[in-house]
Design a protein around this motif. Structure first.
Motif, short mmCIF file in Angstrom:
data_model
loop_
_atom_site.label_atom_id
_atom_site.label_comp_id
_atom_site.label_asym_id
_atom_site.label_seq_id
_atom_site.Cartn_x
_atom_site.Cartn_y
_atom_site.Cartn_z
N LEU A 166 -22.58 -14.25 11.17
CA LEU A 166 -21.71 -13.71 10.13
C LEU A 166 -22.23 -12.35 9.65
N CYS A 167 -23.56 -12.23 9.51
CA CYS A 167 -24.15 -10.96 9.11
C CYS A 167 -23.92 -9.88 10.17
N LEU A 168 -24.10 -10.23 11.42
CA LEU A 168 -23.93 -9.25 12.49
C LEU A 168 -22.47 -8.82 12.61
N ARG A 169 -21.56 -9.77 12.43
CA ARG A 169 -20.14 -9.42 12.45
C ARG A 169 -19.81 -8.43 11.33
N THR A 170 -20.37 -8.65 10.15
CA THR A 170 -20.13 -7.75 9.03
C THR A 170 -20.72 -6.37 9.30
N SER A 171 -21.90 -6.34 9.91
CA SER A 171 -22.52 -5.06 10.27
C SER A 171 -21.63 -4.29 11.24
N HIS A 172 -21.10 -4.99 12.22
CA HIS A 172 -20.19 -4.37 13.19
C HIS A 172 -18.94 -3.83 12.49
N LEU A 173 -18.42 -4.60 11.53
CA LEU A 173 -17.23 -4.17 10.80
C LEU A 173 -17.51 -2.92 9.98
N MET A 174 -18.69 -2.85 9.37
CA MET A 174 -19.05 -1.64 8.62
C MET A 174 -19.11 -0.42 9.54
N ASP A 175 -19.65 -0.61 10.72
CA ASP A 175 -19.75 0.51 11.67
C ASP A 175 -18.39 0.98 12.15
N THR A 176 -17.46 0.06 12.30
CA THR A 176 -16.17 0.40 12.91
C THR A 176 -15.05 0.66 11.91
N ALA A 177 -15.13 0.04 10.72
CA ALA A 177 -14.04 0.17 9.75
C ALA A 177 -14.48 0.81 8.43
N GLY A 178 -15.80 0.90 8.18
CA GLY A 178 -16.29 1.50 6.96
C GLY A 178 -16.55 0.49 5.86
N VAL A 179 -17.23 0.95 4.80
CA VAL A 179 -17.63 0.06 3.71
C VAL A 179 -16.42 -0.52 2.95
N PRO A 180 -15.44 0.31 2.54
CA PRO A 180 -14.33 -0.26 1.76
C PRO A 180 -13.60 -1.40 2.48
N ALA A 181 -13.37 -1.22 3.79
CA ALA A 181 -12.67 -2.26 4.55
C ALA A 181 -13.53 -3.49 4.81
N SER A 182 -14.81 -3.39 4.53
CA SER A 182 -15.74 -4.48 4.82
C SER A 182 -16.14 -5.28 3.58
N GLN A 183 -15.55 -4.97 2.42
CA GLN A 183 -16.03 -5.56 1.18
C GLN A 183 -15.96 -7.08 1.17
N ALA A 184 -14.87 -7.65 1.66
CA ALA A 184 -14.75 -9.11 1.65
C ALA A 184 -15.79 -9.74 2.57
N ALA A 185 -16.00 -9.12 3.72
CA ALA A 185 -17.00 -9.64 4.66
C ALA A 185 -18.41 -9.52 4.09
N GLY A 213 -21.07 2.88 -2.29
CA GLY A 213 -21.66 3.47 -1.09
C GLY A 213 -23.10 3.06 -0.90
N ARG A 214 -23.77 2.77 -2.03
CA ARG A 214 -25.16 2.36 -1.97
C ARG A 214 -25.31 0.87 -1.72
N LEU A 215 -24.51 0.06 -2.42
CA LEU A 215 -24.72 -1.39 -2.40
C LEU A 215 -24.22 -2.07 -1.14
N GLY A 216 -23.19 -1.50 -0.49
CA GLY A 216 -22.66 -2.14 0.71
C GLY A 216 -23.70 -2.31 1.79
N PRO A 217 -24.31 -1.22 2.28
CA PRO A 217 -25.37 -1.36 3.28
C PRO A 217 -26.56 -2.15 2.76
#
Length: 410
Positions: free
Chosen positions: A322-341, A261-265
């Protein structure tokens, strides 16, 4: 997928950009020159002038409402999404001083997120107000010298239950910020479970006062021969350190849950700041290319320089998207679903920024590696980022694992 900015956030970005480039960057050289000049001879003490520069700029940022942007998805924060904050993080990346000026610097942002999202009310009341106000600093202690910490299940610093709480023994290193004289709180990952528990349930996260008896700072770790004073990446030993039973965050065995939860963002913040460093280096490279002549021609017309400039421009823009896409994914799908990105950008952004800085150094010749340019400091920071928060090889393995999962391969 909208990666743009609302008028409100675009205004914030322009305000941050203006302060970084017109007020913070001009103060860098003087601030750096003060390192090691403290009256007591301690490189990890601040001079009067450093405090004056830093706190004066922080006061201006507060007055302008440019403060604590990082706490997304929270009533306590600025109300920004991860995507919106990413744009601001890029602007802060232009200067090593800027993140703290806006109270958006690591490791404090990650530690404040841990307090905000996972800690008890008592811990929040004790530590969070002063961190949010920029009065104190913090350190995050995870990496260890005796084990391969890229596989965090190896972490061995022991936390043993006692009648009154916990007893900690072991060593940590690369405790960034632990050298800062304002550092008052540690968040520490320790092993609390035996092999009879699943691998990711054997560790817990603890919070403690940095002055707890038994904590011994052994030395500052040097980065390419520099100790990064006064921030300091310290090697720390825990000698029978006693802490209360309620020092565990979230619950025993939930250390990895807190860490992710800390390292993803935090990884996104690091990567967007890396893009900011790349943009600064690119601007310096272009100004040098058109303003410097050799063999009767501007550097911009010599050899492969036009191709180098074109490739750097393209790769910066690709990495940012690529960074902005990952940020968007974190906002919409959450950290666990964004790990690969997240792993993708953690590999790509530092490598791209490092390449651009390296090309800028080459364009500047000997000046590029000297104290007359920020490029050498930027290069070492970016090369280090390829280890921090997980080395490239580990993140590439995560990307491959996610990709192959679609083909029923495990």
């Amino acid at each position: 997928m909208d990666l743009g900015l609302s008028p409100r956030v675009e205004k914030l970005r322009q305000q941050v950009r203006s302060m970084v480039q017109n007020e913070i960057m001009p103060a860098e050289h003087e601030y750096e020159a003060e390192i090691g000049k403290a009256k007591d001879g301690n490189r990890f003490a601040f001079t009067h002038r450093q405090v004056e520069i830093r706190e004066g700029l922080k006061s201006l940022a507060k007055q302008r409402g440019l403060w604590n942007f990082w706490l997304t998805d929270s009533d306590s924060g600025f109300g920004l999404t991860t995507l919106e904050y990413a744009h601001l993080a890029e602007e802060m990346g232009w200067s090593f001083l800027a993140p703290e000026i806006f109270n958006c610097s690591a490791p404090d942002t990650g530690n404040m997120e841990v307090l905000e999202r996972f800690a008890s009310q008592a811990h929040r009341d004790k530590w969070l107000p002063d961190l949010l106000n920029g009065k104190i600093r913090s350190a995050y202690l995870m990496t260890e010298p005796a084990v391969a910490s890229s596989d965090a299940t190896n972490i061995a610093l022991s936390a043993t239950r006692t009648k009154s709480g916990w007893l900690l023994n072991g060593e940590k290193w690369w405790a960034s910020g632990a050298g800062d004289p304002r550092c008052e709180v540690y968040i520490v990952m320790a092993r609390t479970g035996n092999t009879d528990k699943p691998r990711h349930e054997r560790h817990s996260m603890f919070i403690m006062d940095s002055n707890t008896p038994g904590i011994e700072i052994l030395r500052p770790m040097e980065v390419f021969g520099q100790d990064d004073a006064p921030h300091g990446h310290m090697h720390v030993r825990f000698n029978d350190v006693k802490i209360p039973a309620d020092s565990v965050i979230l619950g025993e065995g939930r250390g990895f849950e807190v860490a992710q939860g800390r390292l993803g963002p935090g990884r996104i913040h690091h990567c967007m700041r890396a893009i900011g460093q790349a943009e600064r280096a690119f601007e310096m490279m272009c100004r040098r290319a058109v303003g410097r002549e050799a063999f009767g021609r501007p550097l911009a017309k010599l050899g492969a320089n036009p191709d180098i400039i074109a490739n750097c421009r393209t790769e910066i823009d690709m990495a940012r998207l690529l960074c902005l896409r990952t940020s968007h994914l974190m906002d919409t799908a959450g950290v666990p679903a964004s790990q690969a990105a997240i792993s993708q950008i953690k590999v790509v952004a530092p490598q791209v920024a490092l390449k651009v800085v390296d090309e800028a150094i080459q364009m500047h010749g000997a000046m590029g590696i000297s104290q007359d340019s920020p490029l050498a400091k930027m290069w070492t920071a970016l090369r280090t980022l390829r280890f921090a928060d997980g080395p490239d090889a580990v993140h590439r393995a995560q990307v491959a694992k996610a990709a192959l999962r679609e083909y029923n391969y495990s």
